[in-house]
Design a protein around this motif. Structure first.
Motif, PDB file in Angstrom:
ATOM      1  N   VAL A 236     -13.141   4.008 -13.288  1.00 35.28           N
ATOM      2  CA  VAL A 236     -13.334   3.574 -11.905  1.00 35.28           C
ATOM      3  C   VAL A 236     -12.941   4.714 -10.968  1.00 35.28           C
ATOM      4  N   ASP A 237     -13.374   4.613  -9.727  1.00 37.15           N
ATOM      5  CA  ASP A 237     -12.974   5.592  -8.717  1.00 37.15           C
ATOM      6  C   ASP A 237     -11.516   5.332  -8.329  1.00 37.15           C
ATOM      7  N   VAL A 238     -10.689   6.355  -8.452  1.00 40.36           N
ATOM      8  CA  VAL A 238      -9.260   6.215  -8.191  1.00 40.36           C
ATOM      9  C   VAL A 238      -8.934   6.734  -6.793  1.00 40.36           C
ATOM     10  N   VAL A 239      -8.335   5.848  -5.987  1.00 40.14           N
ATOM     11  CA  VAL A 239      -7.888   6.220  -4.650  1.00 40.14           C
ATOM     12  C   VAL A 239      -6.391   6.484  -4.628  1.00 40.14           C
ATOM     13  N   THR A 241      -2.782   5.734  -7.274  1.00 39.98           N
ATOM     14  CA  THR A 241      -2.235   5.170  -8.510  1.00 39.98           C
ATOM     15  C   THR A 241      -0.891   4.466  -8.306  1.00 39.98           C
ATOM     16  N   ALA A 274      -7.214  -1.568 -12.799  1.00 43.55           N
ATOM     17  CA  ALA A 274      -8.426  -0.848 -12.399  1.00 43.55           C
ATOM     18  C   ALA A 274      -8.838  -1.217 -10.978  1.00 43.55           C
ATOM     19  N   THR A 275      -8.579  -2.453 -10.586  1.00 38.34           N
ATOM     20  CA  THR A 275      -8.883  -2.874  -9.218  1.00 38.34           C
ATOM     21  C   THR A 275      -7.904  -2.257  -8.227  1.00 38.34           C
ATOM     22  N   GLY A 278      -8.172   1.352  -6.880  1.00 40.75           N
ATOM     23  CA  GLY A 278      -9.244   1.591  -5.923  1.00 40.75           C
ATOM     24  C   GLY A 278      -8.837   1.374  -4.488  1.00 40.75           C
ATOM     25  N   HIS A 279      -7.555   0.997  -4.263  1.00 44.17           N
ATOM     26  CA  HIS A 279      -7.032   0.771  -2.919  1.00 44.17           C
ATOM     27  C   HIS A 279      -5.847   1.695  -2.665  1.00 44.17           C
ATOM     28  N   SER A 280      -5.539   1.948  -1.403  1.00 45.39           N
ATOM     29  CA  SER A 280      -4.373   2.740  -1.040  1.00 45.39           C
ATOM     30  C   SER A 280      -3.163   1.829  -0.910  1.00 45.39           C
TER      31      SER A 280
END
Length: 303
Positions: A236-239, A241, A274-275, A278-280
């Motif tokens: 997934v796209d990582v924003v 961690t 994983a969800t 994707g958020h900060s």
């Protein structure tokens, strides 16, 4: 209910810079963010986002402790903290070009009376799972964790430093180390998945029924009394961690609360993580692991 105990929470201050730091000069930041920090606090936020019942407790004090209470209220997380006079610590991260700087405070000194208060809180709510996580403040010892775990009939889940794990005398239902904590607790150098499995099995033999290891980009591993399960992370796209491991652990405990088996619980954990990446930050207000669970592969590793 999943009740979380954060003995040494923090207000996390993140400062953004568009130029390198310079000694003996006055510089201005481009942005600042404040978040409630600490393993248990994060877990309660994620359990709330998953739609389950939780309560966050721990030890807070001063204006920074007040901030944590108000911040969690904005995410609809119920709280019942024990208070001390000294302010809750503040951890500062400075994000400058090409470098990051971090300064973590130790936290306020605590005594046995505060531990007594924590025991009272746990016994008042009688949760099904008590999650104790993060660093220990000055004055608190691993024996105090044994005391909290043994004060009721709940299952206890731990996410503490490796050296504190091996100093415990009790037996525990769940523990979530990362790779560094696994190495610290077992002395096994981890270079691949097989090393991780060996270390997790050794840790389990030291008194932990289920070891749920967060392996960052490599995924997660679960050692149960019957088997060793491994799930790679999803592509997934990582924003950001921050909180990924906490969200994984929260979802695993949430899944057990739903009556799910080990493999399905691990799938839920990896899908939730994983969800979240994707958020900060950790301020996710809704999580549904079932949206990605079918994409999670789980392998059974041989002993």
């Amino acid at each position: 209910m999943i009740l979380t105990v954060t003995p040494n929470p923090a207000v996390d201050q993140t400062i953004d810079m568009d130029e390198p730091l310079e000694a003996d000069s006055v510089q201005r930041s481009t942005g600042t963010r404040f978040d409630s920090g600490g393993n248990g606090i994060n877990v309660s936020q994620f359990v709330t986002a998953l739609g389950d019942e939780t309560l966050a407790t721990g030890i807070i004090g001063g204006f920074t402790g007040y901030f944590i209470q108000q911040n969690l209220a904005s995410f609809d997380v119920p709280t019942d903290f024990c208070e001390v006079e000294e302010p809750t610590r503040m951890n500062t991260a400075i994000l400058a070009p090409n470098h990051q700087y971090r300064l973590n405070q130790s936290g306020p000194e605590v005594d046995s009376e505060v531990i007594d208060e924590l025991v009272d809180v746990l016994q008042e709510y009688q949760p099904s799972i008590v999650n104790i996580g993060g660093s220990l403040p000055p004055g608190m010892e691993p024996a105090d964790i044994d005391r909290l775990a043994g004060a009721g009939e709940w299952d206890t889940a731990l996410d503490i430093h490796g050296n504190d794990m091996i100093a415990l005398d009790g037996t525990y239902e769940y523990v979530k180390p990362n790779e560094v904590e696994l190495e610290d607790a077992t002395g096994i150098a981890i270079e691949d998945i097989d090393d991780c499995a060996e270390a997790a099995r050794q840790l389990q033999s030291d008194g932990f029924e289920r070891v749920i290891a967060s392996l960052g980009a490599e995924g997660a591993m679960m050692v149960t009394p019957e088997e060793t399960l491994y799930a790679p992370s999803l592509d997934v796209d990582v924003v950001d961690t921050v909180g990924a491991g906490d969200s994984m652990f929260a979802a695993v405990m949430w899944a057990y609360e739903q009556g799910w088996d080990d493999e399905r619980a691990l799938r839920a954990g990896v899908a939730t993580s994983a969800t979240v990446v994707g958020h900060s930050g950790t301020g996710v207000k809704h999580l549904d692991p079932t949206e990605l669970m079918d994409d999670v592969r789980v392998w059974t590793l041989r002993s």
